[in-house]
Design a protein around this motif. Structure first.
Motif, PDB file in Angstrom:
ATOM      1  N   MET A   1       0.839  -1.170   0.000  1.00  0.00           N
ATOM      2  CA  MET A   1       0.000   0.000   0.000  1.00  0.00           C
ATOM      3  C   MET A   1       0.887   1.236   0.000  1.00  0.00           C
ATOM      4  N   VAL A   3       1.279   5.099   0.870  1.00  0.00           N
ATOM      5  CA  VAL A   3       0.731   6.163   1.702  1.00  0.00           C
ATOM      6  C   VAL A   3       1.492   7.437   1.373  1.00  0.00           C
ATOM      7  N   GLU A   8      -3.384   9.987   5.283  1.00  0.00           N
ATOM      8  CA  GLU A   8      -3.574   8.638   4.754  1.00  0.00           C
ATOM      9  C   GLU A   8      -3.034   7.594   5.725  1.00  0.00           C
ATOM     10  N   LEU A   9      -1.885   7.871   6.332  1.00  0.00           N
ATOM     11  CA  LEU A   9      -1.322   6.936   7.304  1.00  0.00           C
ATOM     12  C   LEU A   9      -2.248   6.792   8.508  1.00  0.00           C
ATOM     13  N   SER A  11      -5.460   7.166   8.501  1.00  0.00           N
ATOM     14  CA  SER A  11      -6.610   6.392   8.045  1.00  0.00           C
ATOM     15  C   SER A  11      -6.297   4.898   8.014  1.00  0.00           C
ATOM     16  N   VAL A  12      -5.088   4.555   7.563  1.00  0.00           N
ATOM     17  CA  VAL A  12      -4.655   3.152   7.544  1.00  0.00           C
ATOM     18  C   VAL A  12      -4.609   2.610   8.977  1.00  0.00           C
ATOM     19  N   ARG A  15      -8.228   2.082  10.255  1.00  0.00           N
ATOM     20  CA  ARG A  15      -8.858   0.912   9.631  1.00  0.00           C
ATOM     21  C   ARG A  15      -8.293  -0.389  10.198  1.00  0.00           C
ATOM     22  N   ALA A  16      -6.974  -0.455  10.366  1.00  0.00           N
ATOM     23  CA  ALA A  16      -6.351  -1.666  10.913  1.00  0.00           C
ATOM     24  C   ALA A  16      -6.777  -1.890  12.361  1.00  0.00           C
ATOM     25  N   ASP A  19     -10.280  -3.198  12.248  1.00  0.00           N
ATOM     26  CA  ASP A  19     -10.279  -4.572  11.728  1.00  0.00           C
ATOM     27  C   ASP A  19      -9.855  -5.574  12.794  1.00  0.00           C
ATOM     28  N   GLU A  42      -4.734   9.109  14.297  1.00  0.00           N
ATOM     29  CA  GLU A  42      -5.677   8.604  13.298  1.00  0.00           C
ATOM     30  C   GLU A  42      -6.221   9.725  12.412  1.00  0.00           C
ATOM     31  N   LEU A  57       1.463   1.293  14.696  1.00  0.00           N
ATOM     32  CA  LEU A  57       1.293   0.434  13.519  1.00  0.00           C
ATOM     33  C   LEU A  57       1.627  -1.019  13.848  1.00  0.00           C
ATOM     34  N   LEU A  62       0.906  -3.948  11.524  1.00  0.00           N
ATOM     35  CA  LEU A  62       1.381  -3.315  10.295  1.00  0.00           C
ATOM     36  C   LEU A  62       2.828  -2.896  10.477  1.00  0.00           C
TER      37      LEU A  62
END
Length: 84
Positions: A1, A3, A8-9, A11-12, A15-16, A19, A42, A57, A62
């Motif tokens: 992915m 970024v 954007e980071l 957001s990742v 989301r993680a 999840d 975030e 992360l 991640l």
């Protein structure tokens, strides 16, 4: 992915975290930061400490992979960059 910026980071990360079924409080505890720090990270806070962002992360399984940004038509297309 790929970024391209702090938002954007963030957001990742969000989301993680979701999840994995983690709350912001649980992520904060895992990284030893405040929930407010997680909220800011975030949201893409550009002043978030890099070491803590990397810890966050890792807490959501991640990792960051740094690669050379060499001219590549496919990558330019993904990033929305026009070539001259």
């Amino acid at each position: 992915m790929i970024v391209a910026n702090a938002e954007e980071l963030g957001s990742v990360l969000r989301r993680a975290r979701r999840d994995k079924g983690m709350t912001q409080a649980q992520l904060a505890a895992a990284v030893d930061v405040s929930r407010q720090w997680v909220i800011a990270a975030e949201a893409g806070a550009p002043t978030a400490r890099l070491d803590l962002v990397l810890d966050a992360l890792r807490a959501v399984d991640l990792v960051v992979d740094v690669v050379t940004d060499e001219p590549d038509d496919a990558l330019d297309t993904v990033l929305g960059r026009a070539r001259d």
